[in-house]
Design an enzyme around this catalytic site. Structure first.
Site, short mmCIF file in Angstrom:
data_model
loop_
_atom_site.label_atom_id
_atom_site.label_comp_id
_atom_site.label_asym_id
_atom_site.label_seq_id
_atom_site.Cartn_x
_atom_site.Cartn_y
_atom_site.Cartn_z
CB CYS A 1 27.33 63.13 16.38
SG CYS A 1 28.07 63.40 18.00
CB CYS B 1 31.34 62.82 16.40
SG CYS B 1 32.51 63.34 15.14
CB CYS C 1 29.72 66.64 23.96
SG CYS C 1 27.98 66.58 23.54
#
Length: 385
Positions: free
Chosen positions: A253, A363, A338
């Protein structure tokens, strides 16, 4: 000629148009002639880096003559002048060596506060003025119920570039519709709308980008991660290494989302997001507006106090463009590997990184300042290993 964008730090190898060149000795009549009816770039020559007359010419063009087009600094320039050029009204600067881009970027981020007003204020004024301004905006927004009026208040209260990072989710599409309806402009250009193209988006997200651009007549910039950093990450962790540990996932991320976001927000004074308090427990205390110390801007969440019902009612009333994935059970939509659809009754964030613990699944884009500053970059992790 290679230019550096003084707002984003990006290199421009092929400038869009030739510029009207002004010497530092240009008088008021010459400036007025160049600015009058001229939408194209104006280039101001710096014979040496010690010659400061060009700064004054840029201020005159901006403040007295109302010129809103591009102003370029050309000639003998050094990276240390970057923020002063920006604050004087310049948009771009000519650099002789493209390899010096890193030095220009470092200089653009070096000074965090200023003590004087300027043609542009990408930096907060004084030690606490920006925090006070954010608190006042928070109060004003909370007192206004209409979303379009909230957008207008944001534009009125924030002096400088306003960026809107959209994930094309329900909340962000509502905000995009309100921005289009409000007609707000800053310095002659629409609010800067962009989305993070991580390289792993659902095809439906990109389709929603295109439909939204057509419907709302605005460009949605695709901001991508650094290819070298992605290559290094995948080499180290593997194609699906983010599923092996929380640290791996956060590194992914960081490279694909956080760093591109920070790059896109550089130089902005305001950042509009679609955060709402009832999206998750971690967002339960999201303010309408707050000073983001780490990024040096006011972070605004105009839907912070909205409920799911208010969002859906607005969407129906205004026929807002909606990502088709929402009809398939996807609520919070991120990267395809995800994100999954959720079951009835599940938390809206349950479909994100579903293999991890349920609490505080973020994230890194909206973590607290203290958490953000303590995050370890991928490069440092590699050295530590």
């Amino acid at each position: 000629m290679v230019l550096v964008d003084l707002t984003t730090g990006a290199l421009i190898a092929e400038p869009d148009a030739a510029a009207t060149v002004l010497e530092p000795s240009a008088d008021h009549d010459m400036l007025e002639t160049a600015a009058g009816g001229n939408a194209g770039p104006i280039a101001i020559m710096f014979p040496s880096f010690a010659d400061g007359r060009g700064f004054s010419l840029a201020r005159i063009l901006r403040d007295r003559l109302g010129f809103t087009g591009e102003i370029r600094a050309v000639g003998s320039l050094i990276p240390d002048q970057s923020q002063f050029l920006l604050r004087s009204g310049f948009d771009t600067a000519e650099i002789a060596d493209p390899g010096a881009a890193e030095s220009w970027n470092a200089s653009l981020a070096h000074i965090r506060r200023s003590y004087q007003p300027s043609a542009r204020n990408p930096l907060p004024l004084r030690w606490n003025a920006s925090a006070k301004a954010a608190a006042e905006l928070d109060r004003v927004l909370a007192a206004e119920d209409d979303l379009v009026e909230r957008i207008k208040l944001i534009a009125d209260c924030i002096d400088g570039r306003i960026a809107f990072s959209t994930s094309l989710g329900l909340e962000d599409q509502v905000i995009l519709q309100a921005i289009a309806e409000s007609g707000v402009t800053k310095a002659g250009a629409a609010v800067d709308v962009f989305t993070l193209d991580t390289g792993r988006l659902f095809p439906e997200v990109l389709e929603t980008v295109e439909l939204s651009e057509l419907r709302y007549r605005t460009r949605i910039r695709l901001v991508v991660p650094d290819a070298r950093e992605v290559e290094e990450l995948v080499t180290r962790d593997g194609v699906y290494g983010f599923r092996q540990s929380v640290d791996n996932r956060k590194s992914c991320c960081e490279v694909r989302k956080v760093r591109p976001l920070n790059r896109a927000l550089r130089g902005a004074q305001g950042w509009i997001t679609g955060l709402r308090r009832d999206q998750s427990q971690a967002r339960a205390d999201v303010p309408m507006a707050a000073w983001d110390e780490a990024r040096g801007l006011i972070k605004v969440s105009p839907l912070a106090d909205w409920t799911d019902e208010q969002v859906n009612t607005y969407i129906d009333a205004h026929s807002v463009v909606v990502n088709p994935l929402h009809a398939q059970g996807f609520v919070s939509i991120g990267c395809a590997p995800c994100t999954r659809a959720i079951e009835p009754g599940e938390d809206p964030r349950a479909g994100r990184w579903w293999w991890e613990a349920e609490d505080k699944k973020e994230c890194g884009l909206h973590v607290a300042d203290s958490e953000q500053r303590s995050a370890v970059p991928v490069a440092q992790e590699e050295k530590a290993a």
